[in-house]
Design a protein around this motif. Structure first.
Motif, PDB file in Angstrom:
ATOM      1  N   ALA A 136     -17.183  -2.645  -1.815  1.00  0.00           N
ATOM      2  CA  ALA A 136     -17.193  -2.592  -3.279  1.00  0.00           C
ATOM      3  C   ALA A 136     -15.956  -1.876  -3.804  1.00  0.00           C
ATOM      4  N   GLU A 137     -15.532  -0.821  -3.111  1.00  0.00           N
ATOM      5  CA  GLU A 137     -14.325  -0.103  -3.524  1.00  0.00           C
ATOM      6  C   GLU A 137     -13.110  -1.008  -3.452  1.00  0.00           C
ATOM      7  N   LEU A 138     -13.011  -1.804  -2.389  1.00  0.00           N
ATOM      8  CA  LEU A 138     -11.903  -2.740  -2.243  1.00  0.00           C
ATOM      9  C   LEU A 138     -11.958  -3.806  -3.335  1.00  0.00           C
ATOM     10  N   ARG A 139     -13.161  -4.252  -3.654  1.00  0.00           N
ATOM     11  CA  ARG A 139     -13.336  -5.238  -4.726  1.00  0.00           C
ATOM     12  C   ARG A 139     -12.870  -4.662  -6.067  1.00  0.00           C
ATOM     13  N   ALA A 140     -13.220  -3.404  -6.328  1.00  0.00           N
ATOM     14  CA  ALA A 140     -12.785  -2.762  -7.564  1.00  0.00           C
ATOM     15  C   ALA A 140     -11.273  -2.623  -7.605  1.00  0.00           C
ATOM     16  N   CYS A 141     -10.688  -2.208  -6.490  1.00  0.00           N
ATOM     17  CA  CYS A 141      -9.235  -2.030  -6.423  1.00  0.00           C
ATOM     18  C   CYS A 141      -8.529  -3.364  -6.615  1.00  0.00           C
ATOM     19  N   THR A 142      -9.072  -4.411  -5.983  1.00  0.00           N
ATOM     20  CA  THR A 142      -8.476  -5.734  -6.132  1.00  0.00           C
ATOM     21  C   THR A 142      -8.531  -6.194  -7.583  1.00  0.00           C
ATOM     22  N   GLY A 143      -9.657  -5.898  -8.241  1.00  0.00           N
ATOM     23  CA  GLY A 143      -9.778  -6.258  -9.651  1.00  0.00           C
ATOM     24  C   GLY A 143      -8.736  -5.568 -10.505  1.00  0.00           C
ATOM     25  N   LEU A 144      -8.509  -4.288 -10.254  1.00  0.00           N
ATOM     26  CA  LEU A 144      -7.509  -3.544 -11.019  1.00  0.00           C
ATOM     27  C   LEU A 144      -6.094  -4.026 -10.713  1.00  0.00           C
ATOM     28  N   VAL A 145      -5.823  -4.313  -9.437  1.00  0.00           N
ATOM     29  CA  VAL A 145      -4.505  -4.849  -9.091  1.00  0.00           C
ATOM     30  C   VAL A 145      -4.287  -6.184  -9.797  1.00  0.00           C
ATOM     31  N   ASP A 168       4.365   4.082   1.466  1.00  0.00           N
ATOM     32  CA  ASP A 168       3.782   5.210   0.738  1.00  0.00           C
ATOM     33  C   ASP A 168       2.272   5.075   0.571  1.00  0.00           C
ATOM     34  N   PHE A 169       1.713   3.900   0.854  1.00  0.00           N
ATOM     35  CA  PHE A 169       0.311   3.635   0.569  1.00  0.00           C
ATOM     36  C   PHE A 169      -0.478   3.365   1.851  1.00  0.00           C
ATOM     37  N   ASP A 170      -1.798   3.394   1.711  1.00  0.00           N
ATOM     38  CA  ASP A 170      -2.681   3.106   2.847  1.00  0.00           C
ATOM     39  C   ASP A 170      -2.392   1.712   3.402  1.00  0.00           C
ATOM     40  N   PRO A 171      -2.182   1.597   4.717  1.00  0.00           N
ATOM     41  CA  PRO A 171      -1.818   0.291   5.295  1.00  0.00           C
ATOM     42  C   PRO A 171      -2.858  -0.795   5.051  1.00  0.00           C
ATOM     43  N   GLY A 172      -4.149  -0.432   5.134  1.00  0.00           N
ATOM     44  CA  GLY A 172      -5.187  -1.430   4.899  1.00  0.00           C
ATOM     45  C   GLY A 172      -5.145  -1.969   3.485  1.00  0.00           C
ATOM     46  N   LEU A 173      -4.952  -1.076   2.524  1.00  0.00           N
ATOM     47  CA  LEU A 173      -4.861  -1.491   1.133  1.00  0.00           C
ATOM     48  C   LEU A 173      -3.623  -2.352   0.915  1.00  0.00           C
ATOM     49  N   VAL A 174      -2.513  -1.949   1.501  1.00  0.00           N
ATOM     50  CA  VAL A 174      -1.268  -2.711   1.360  1.00  0.00           C
ATOM     51  C   VAL A 174      -1.432  -4.126   1.893  1.00  0.00           C
ATOM     52  N   ALA A 175      -2.055  -4.246   3.061  1.00  0.00           N
ATOM     53  CA  ALA A 175      -2.238  -5.573   3.657  1.00  0.00           C
ATOM     54  C   ALA A 175      -3.053  -6.473   2.737  1.00  0.00           C
ATOM     55  N   HIS A 176      -4.091  -5.907   2.159  1.00  0.00           N
ATOM     56  CA  HIS A 176      -4.949  -6.690   1.273  1.00  0.00           C
ATOM     57  C   HIS A 176      -4.198  -7.088   0.007  1.00  0.00           C
ATOM     58  N   VAL A 177      -3.484  -6.150  -0.591  1.00  0.00           N
ATOM     59  CA  VAL A 177      -2.759  -6.426  -1.830  1.00  0.00           C
ATOM     60  C   VAL A 177      -1.663  -7.464  -1.592  1.00  0.00           C
ATOM     61  N   ARG A 178      -0.934  -7.330  -0.496  1.00  0.00           N
ATOM     62  CA  ARG A 178       0.172  -8.254  -0.236  1.00  0.00           C
ATOM     63  C   ARG A 178      -0.332  -9.646   0.114  1.00  0.00           C
ATOM     64  N   GLU A 179      -1.543  -9.723   0.636  1.00  0.00           N
ATOM     65  CA  GLU A 179      -2.121 -11.041   0.918  1.00  0.00           C
ATOM     66  C   GLU A 179      -2.524 -11.739  -0.380  1.00  0.00           C
ATOM     67  N   ASP A 180      -3.116 -10.993  -1.313  1.00  0.00           N
ATOM     68  CA  ASP A 180      -3.609 -11.600  -2.547  1.00  0.00           C
ATOM     69  C   ASP A 180      -2.561 -11.666  -3.656  1.00  0.00           C
ATOM     70  N   PHE A 181      -1.592 -10.736  -3.623  1.00  0.00           N
ATOM     71  CA  PHE A 181      -0.589 -10.662  -4.701  1.00  0.00           C
ATOM     72  C   PHE A 181       0.802 -10.524  -4.063  1.00  0.00           C
ATOM     73  N   ALA A 182       1.211 -11.571  -3.400  1.00  0.00           N
ATOM     74  CA  ALA A 182       2.425 -11.508  -2.580  1.00  0.00           C
ATOM     75  C   ALA A 182       3.674 -11.169  -3.377  1.00  0.00           C
ATOM     76  N   ALA A 183       3.699 -11.511  -4.654  1.00  0.00           N
ATOM     77  CA  ALA A 183       4.920 -11.304  -5.436  1.00  0.00           C
ATOM     78  C   ALA A 183       5.050  -9.891  -5.990  1.00  0.00           C
ATOM     79  N   LEU A 184       3.998  -9.095  -5.900  1.00  0.00           N
ATOM     80  CA  LEU A 184       4.050  -7.756  -6.498  1.00  0.00           C
ATOM     81  C   LEU A 184       4.880  -6.801  -5.650  1.00  0.00           C
ATOM     82  N   PRO A 185       5.666  -5.935  -6.289  1.00  0.00           N
ATOM     83  CA  PRO A 185       6.389  -4.892  -5.560  1.00  0.00           C
ATOM     84  C   PRO A 185       5.506  -3.663  -5.373  1.00  0.00           C
TER      85      PRO A 185
END
Length: 237
Positions: A136-145, A168-185
């Protein structure tokens, strides 16, 4: 439906109802005595159950808390997602405002739940790595991203992209964000964390009773803070 199937269905409903009552009483105990007050034996006493009977639903206190956190967190995220999705994708500022307003409304209606997932740690409790609360925390974070990603065409002009690196960020979170939002810096993820902090800062002060002594209507301050947040992303609402 056969008689055996009807019996099994009835038992399943009763078990679900009892499980829901156990969780509701756990939150009530927490409201009255803090996280330390959550105890399977105390819940069993209040429900008129034996300790053995309640252990058949939740073998340990930590099992109950893990389930409770997952349910509470999922409820909060679902409320925010529903509010966001009621607003057109063409208006990212209004979608941010809808998410923030829904989270505040949920927190006010569920103060014990808010404290459980965002405030008071339960002494001795260690959440499992793959528990429902993490999901659920990951789902919330993904929603905010996602909200920041939708705003990024304008937000990037307000936030230079060279201040952060992915390391600078948690590797697990980074992997998830870069998979779903590849264009974001990386800067976009930092902005997301700042958005989260601003959304929850005044909310936490209100839930813990600090704002009511200072202002009659905390909603006005929260709304103005969210408008300022949205403006900081180069958006309007």
């Amino acid at each position: 439906m056969s008689e055996q199937q009807q019996t099994q269905s009835r038992r399943a409903r009763l078990r679900e109802q009892t499980s829901a009552e156990i969780k509701a009483i756990a939150l009530k105990l927490m409201a009255g005595g803090g996280p330390d007050a959550i105890s399977l034996r105390a819940i069993a006493r209040e429900m008129g159950m034996t300790a053995g009977a309640i252990y058949s639903y939740f073998p340990t206190r930590d099992d109950l808390i893990t389930t409770l956190i997952g349910d509470v967190y999922s409820s909060a995220v679902q409320a925010a997602e529903s509010a966001r999705d009621s607003v057109s994708e063409s208006d990212p500022g209004a979608r941010i405002m809808a998410w923030a307003g829904a989270m505040r409304a949920w927190a006010l209606a569920n103060p014990e739940g808010f404290r459980l997932i965002y405030g008071d740690p339960v002494p001795g409790y260690q959440p499992p790595e793959d528990g429902p609360g993490k999901a659920a925390e990951l789902r919330a974070c993904t929603g905010l991203v996602g909200l920041v990603a939708a705003a990024w065409p304008s937000a990037c002009t307000q936030h230079p992209a060279d201040h952060y690196e992915w390391a600078d960020f948690d590797p697990g979170l980074v992997a998830h964000v870069r998979e779903d939002f590849a264009a974001l810096p990386p800067m976009a993820l930092a902005v997301t964390l700042r958005v989260w902090g601003r959304m929850h800062g005044l909310m936490a002060l209100e839930i813990y009773g600090h704002l009511r002594t200072l202002i009659h209507d905390p909603a006005t301050v929260y709304r103005d803070e969210m408008r300022d947040l949205i403006a900081s992303l180069g958006l309007t609402c």
